[in-house]
Design a protein around this motif. Structure first.
Motif, PDB file in Angstrom:
ATOM      1  N   GLN A   1       0.814  -1.221   0.000  1.00  0.00           N
ATOM      2  CA  GLN A   1       0.000   0.000   0.000  1.00  0.00           C
ATOM      3  C   GLN A   1       0.847   1.270   0.000  1.00  0.00           C
ATOM      4  OE1 GLN A   1      -2.537   0.470   3.512  1.00  0.00           O
ATOM      5  NE2 GLN A   1      -4.238   1.011   2.180  1.00  0.00           N
ATOM      6  N   TYR A   2       2.083   1.177   0.456  1.00  0.00           N
ATOM      7  CA  TYR A   2       3.000   2.319   0.543  1.00  0.00           C
ATOM      8  C   TYR A   2       3.690   2.613  -0.789  1.00  0.00           C
ATOM      9  CZ  TYR A   2       5.589  -1.950   1.245  1.00  0.00           C
ATOM     10  OH  TYR A   2       6.051  -3.229   1.120  1.00  0.00           O
ATOM     11  N   ASP A   3       3.458   1.787  -1.826  1.00  0.00           N
ATOM     12  CA  ASP A   3       4.078   1.983  -3.134  1.00  0.00           C
ATOM     13  C   ASP A   3       3.099   2.618  -4.111  1.00  0.00           C
ATOM     14  OD1 ASP A   3       6.621   1.029  -2.620  1.00  0.00           O
ATOM     15  OD2 ASP A   3       6.142  -1.029  -3.195  1.00  0.00           O
ATOM     16  N   GLU A   4       3.643   3.164  -5.201  1.00  0.00           N
ATOM     17  CA  GLU A   4       2.776   3.708  -6.238  1.00  0.00           C
ATOM     18  C   GLU A   4       1.894   2.614  -6.835  1.00  0.00           C
ATOM     19  OE1 GLU A   4       2.983   6.192 -10.473  1.00  0.00           O
ATOM     20  OE2 GLU A   4       4.837   5.513  -9.509  1.00  0.00           O
TER      21      GLU A   4
ATOM     22  N   GLY B   1      11.184  -7.177  13.615  1.00  0.00           N
ATOM     23  CA  GLY B   1      12.481  -7.153  12.959  1.00  0.00           C
ATOM     24  C   GLY B   1      12.493  -6.261  11.742  1.00  0.00           C
ATOM     25  N   ILE B   2      11.741  -5.158  11.802  1.00  0.00           N
ATOM     26  CA  ILE B   2      11.563  -4.257  10.663  1.00  0.00           C
ATOM     27  C   ILE B   2      12.267  -2.932  10.936  1.00  0.00           C
ATOM     28  CG2 ILE B   2       9.857  -2.895   9.376  1.00  0.00           C
ATOM     29  CD1 ILE B   2       9.781  -5.819   8.654  1.00  0.00           C
ATOM     30  N   GLU B   3      12.920  -2.405   9.921  1.00  0.00           N
ATOM     31  CA  GLU B   3      13.457  -1.049   9.979  1.00  0.00           C
ATOM     32  C   GLU B   3      12.583  -0.145   9.122  1.00  0.00           C
ATOM     33  OE1 GLU B   3      17.543  -0.767   8.948  1.00  0.00           O
ATOM     34  OE2 GLU B   3      18.199  -2.302  10.376  1.00  0.00           O
ATOM     35  N   ARG B   4      12.149   0.960   9.698  1.00  0.00           N
ATOM     36  CA  ARG B   4      11.309   1.897   8.944  1.00  0.00           C
ATOM     37  C   ARG B   4      12.148   2.560   7.857  1.00  0.00           C
ATOM     38  NH1 ARG B   4       7.739   5.537  12.661  1.00  0.00           N
ATOM     39  NH2 ARG B   4       6.557   3.600  12.784  1.00  0.00           N
ATOM     40  N   VAL B   5      11.604   2.630   6.656  1.00  0.00           N
ATOM     41  CA  VAL B   5      12.309   3.223   5.524  1.00  0.00           C
ATOM     42  C   VAL B   5      11.485   4.381   4.977  1.00  0.00           C
ATOM     43  CG1 VAL B   5      13.461   1.063   4.942  1.00  0.00           C
ATOM     44  CG2 VAL B   5      11.258   1.592   3.907  1.00  0.00           C
ATOM     45  N   ALA B   6      12.055   5.063   3.975  1.00  0.00           N
ATOM     46  CA  ALA B   6      11.454   6.310   3.511  1.00  0.00           C
ATOM     47  C   ALA B   6      10.294   6.108   2.540  1.00  0.00           C
ATOM     48  CB  ALA B   6      12.527   7.169   2.844  1.00  0.00           C
ATOM     49  N   ASP B   7      10.070   4.897   2.074  1.00  0.00           N
ATOM     50  CA  ASP B   7       9.023   4.675   1.079  1.00  0.00           C
ATOM     51  C   ASP B   7       7.674   5.174   1.579  1.00  0.00           C
ATOM     52  OD1 ASP B   7      11.112   3.271   0.013  1.00  0.00           O
ATOM     53  OD2 ASP B   7       9.850   1.660  -0.762  1.00  0.00           O
ATOM     54  N   ASN B   8       7.002   5.949   0.761  1.00  0.00           N
ATOM     55  CA  ASN B   8       5.638   6.366   1.086  1.00  0.00           C
ATOM     56  C   ASN B   8       4.939   6.796  -0.184  1.00  0.00           C
ATOM     57  OD1 ASN B   8       5.529   9.585   1.004  1.00  0.00           O
ATOM     58  ND2 ASN B   8       7.518   8.984   1.830  1.00  0.00           N
ATOM     59  N   TRP B   9       3.609   6.764  -0.147  1.00  0.00           N
ATOM     60  CA  TRP B   9       2.826   7.168  -1.308  1.00  0.00           C
ATOM     61  C   TRP B   9       1.451   7.580  -0.822  1.00  0.00           C
ATOM     62  CZ3 TRP B   9       5.398   7.725  -5.744  1.00  0.00           C
ATOM     63  CH2 TRP B   9       4.662   8.138  -6.860  1.00  0.00           C
TER      64      TRP B   9
ATOM     65  N   ARG C   1       5.214 -17.249   0.586  1.00  0.00           N
ATOM     66  CA  ARG C   1       4.405 -16.179  -0.006  1.00  0.00           C
ATOM     67  C   ARG C   1       4.882 -15.815  -1.401  1.00  0.00           C
ATOM     68  NH1 ARG C   1       3.896  -9.754   1.450  1.00  0.00           N
ATOM     69  NH2 ARG C   1       5.614  -9.680  -0.040  1.00  0.00           N
ATOM     70  N   THR C   2       3.929 -15.596  -2.297  1.00  0.00           N
ATOM     71  CA  THR C   2       4.189 -14.964  -3.581  1.00  0.00           C
ATOM     72  C   THR C   2       3.171 -13.843  -3.771  1.00  0.00           C
ATOM     73  OG1 THR C   2       2.855 -16.691  -4.663  1.00  0.00           O
ATOM     74  CG2 THR C   2       5.258 -16.926  -4.747  1.00  0.00           C
ATOM     75  N   THR C   3       3.506 -12.896  -4.638  1.00  0.00           N
ATOM     76  CA  THR C   3       2.625 -11.759  -4.900  1.00  0.00           C
ATOM     77  C   THR C   3       2.573 -11.478  -6.393  1.00  0.00           C
ATOM     78  OG1 THR C   3       4.469 -10.224  -4.523  1.00  0.00           O
ATOM     79  CG2 THR C   3       3.000 -10.642  -2.664  1.00  0.00           C
ATOM     80  N   VAL C   4       1.564 -10.703  -6.785  1.00  0.00           N
ATOM     81  CA  VAL C   4       1.395 -10.266  -8.166  1.00  0.00           C
ATOM     82  C   VAL C   4       1.368  -8.742  -8.176  1.00  0.00           C
ATOM     83  CG1 VAL C   4      -0.170 -10.224 -10.150  1.00  0.00           C
ATOM     84  CG2 VAL C   4       0.161 -12.345  -8.858  1.00  0.00           C
ATOM     85  N   GLN C   5       2.168  -8.156  -9.053  1.00  0.00           N
ATOM     86  CA  GLN C   5       2.248  -6.703  -9.131  1.00  0.00           C
ATOM     87  C   GLN C   5       0.927  -6.115  -9.621  1.00  0.00           C
ATOM     88  OE1 GLN C   5       5.107  -4.679  -8.234  1.00  0.00           O
ATOM     89  NE2 GLN C   5       3.282  -3.418  -8.120  1.00  0.00           N
ATOM     90  N   GLY C   6       0.538  -4.987  -9.020  1.00  0.00           N
ATOM     91  CA  GLY C   6      -0.688  -4.314  -9.420  1.00  0.00           C
ATOM     92  C   GLY C   6      -0.418  -2.997 -10.109  1.00  0.00           C
ATOM     93  N   VAL C   7      -1.447  -2.169 -10.185  1.00  0.00           N
ATOM     94  CA  VAL C   7      -1.374  -0.855 -10.805  1.00  0.00           C
ATOM     95  C   VAL C   7      -1.730   0.200  -9.761  1.00  0.00           C
ATOM     96  CG1 VAL C   7      -1.946  -1.766 -13.079  1.00  0.00           C
ATOM     97  CG2 VAL C   7      -3.778  -0.953 -11.576  1.00  0.00           C
ATOM     98  N   ARG C   8      -1.504   1.450 -10.098  1.00  0.00           N
ATOM     99  CA  ARG C   8      -1.813   2.527  -9.173  1.00  0.00           C
ATOM    100  C   ARG C   8      -3.325   2.620  -8.959  1.00  0.00           C
ATOM    101  NH1 ARG C   8       0.319   8.812  -9.692  1.00  0.00           N
ATOM    102  NH2 ARG C   8      -0.506   9.529  -7.668  1.00  0.00           N
ATOM    103  N   PRO C   9      -3.792   2.592  -7.709  1.00  0.00           N
ATOM    104  CA  PRO C   9      -5.239   2.665  -7.448  1.00  0.00           C
ATOM    105  C   PRO C   9      -5.837   3.989  -7.921  1.00  0.00           C
ATOM    106  CG  PRO C   9      -4.050   1.895  -5.507  1.00  0.00           C
ATOM    107  CD  PRO C   9      -3.021   2.408  -6.470  1.00  0.00           C
TER     108      PRO C   9
END
Length: 306
Positions: free
Chosen positions: A129-132, A196-204, A290-298
């Motif tokens: 959800q944090y990605d484009e 065990g997560i480090e917060r990173v700068a990714d946001n959208w 786990r596997t995932t499928v890439q989506g598009v911008r909502p």
């Protein structure tokens, strides 16, 4: 839509070819049997699974035997598999055959978990959800599960929108929300350390109300784990409204709780569901692939007023 697919959409229990779709008594979800996940899908089976996915949002294939190669082949039917951008010390690399695979596990070797997201519960979220371009689908195959706990909760975001008070629908029709990688406003440093997560700068930013890419139905697109805040509103007011939205989206009346068994293959639609994890004993092994499928911008559910 073909006649068989119309029947599948309208009947509570449907047999199409060998595929059997049995709705779960919950706000979302269906059990799927009669699909051989160890072979290629024919066109009719693909269509039946796709129709069921649109109708029920989360599908459970129970008691399956699935290799990594089987899971990769099945995943690729639904779109591109994104390469993972983050690795927990790359500790999974020698244990998987494809870079897109994530091992979700608390199993430890030499004191270190062999996979990601090892212990404890997890707040509701929608993957990427944090990605484009968030993920369209997520798929989990259960290899080892604890005797109690570690269940996955699925919140129906179609129903969350439908049951939202009209005042909030009107107020937020053109509002966007900002999302970040494990950056929800209720995510504390202690929670990050436990995961065990480090917060990173990714946001959208994405609209609070999105339109599902295929059904075009409106979705309440916020989550407790990833949503930082609402854009364009005073901070205090925005935070108060966001908390109302989160509490509403997590109402038990909107949630299906999946209790895992080894061999379960569970696939879900990130475009209209949030998911979470219940707590479980660190003394018991848990391993899922786990596997995932890439989506598009909502896209926004409602056009912005001119």
């Amino acid at each position: 839509m073909t006649s068989s697919l119309k029947n599948l959409a309208n009947s509570p229990i449907v047999s199409s070819m060998k595929v059997r779709v049995e709705p779960i008594d919950a706000p979302c979800g269906a059990r799927i049997t009669g699909v051989n996940l160890g072979t290629a899908l024919d066109a009719d089976t693909y269509s039946a699974v796709h129709r069921a996915w649109l109708d029920y949002q989360v599908l459970v294939f129970p008691d399956t035997k699935m290799t990594e190669e089987d899971q990769i082949r099945f995943t690729k039917y639904w779109g591109d598999m994104p390469l993972r951008k983050r690795y927990a010390g790359r500790r999974e690399e020698s244990r998987r055959s494809h870079e897109s695979i994530m091992l979700i596990s608390n199993i430890r070797e030499n004191g270190e978990a062999i996979g990601s997201l090892p212990d404890g519960d997890m707040m509701f979220h929608s993957d990427g959800q944090y990605d484009e371009h968030p993920y369209r689908y997520t798929m989990l195959y259960a290899l080892e599960v604890p005797s109690v706990g570690g269940n996955t909760l699925f919140a129906n975001l179609y129903k969350a929108f439908q049951t939202l008070p009209a005042e909030l629908k009107g107020l937020l029709s053109n509002v966007k929300a900002q999302h970040g990688y494990y950056a929800g406003r209720h995510v504390t440093l202690e929670i990050l350390q436990a995961l065990g997560i480090e917060r990173v700068a990714d946001n959208w930013t994405h609209p609070v109300f999105t339109a599902h890419e295929e059904t075009r139905r409106p979705v309440l697109y916020v989550s407790r784990l990833l949503t930082r805040g609402l854009c364009g509103l005073p901070e205090d007011e925005g935070n108060e409204i966001l908390d109302r939205l989160l509490d509403h989206a997590e109402n038990a009346d909107l949630v299906y709780e999946h209790v895992w068994s080894p061999g379960d293959f569970v696939i879900w639609d990130n475009r209209c569901l949030n998911h979470a994890r219940t707590d479980f004993s660190g003394g018991e092994r848990r391993l899922l692939r786990r596997t995932t499928v890439q989506g598009v911008r909502p896209q926004a559910a409602f056009a912005k007023a001119a």
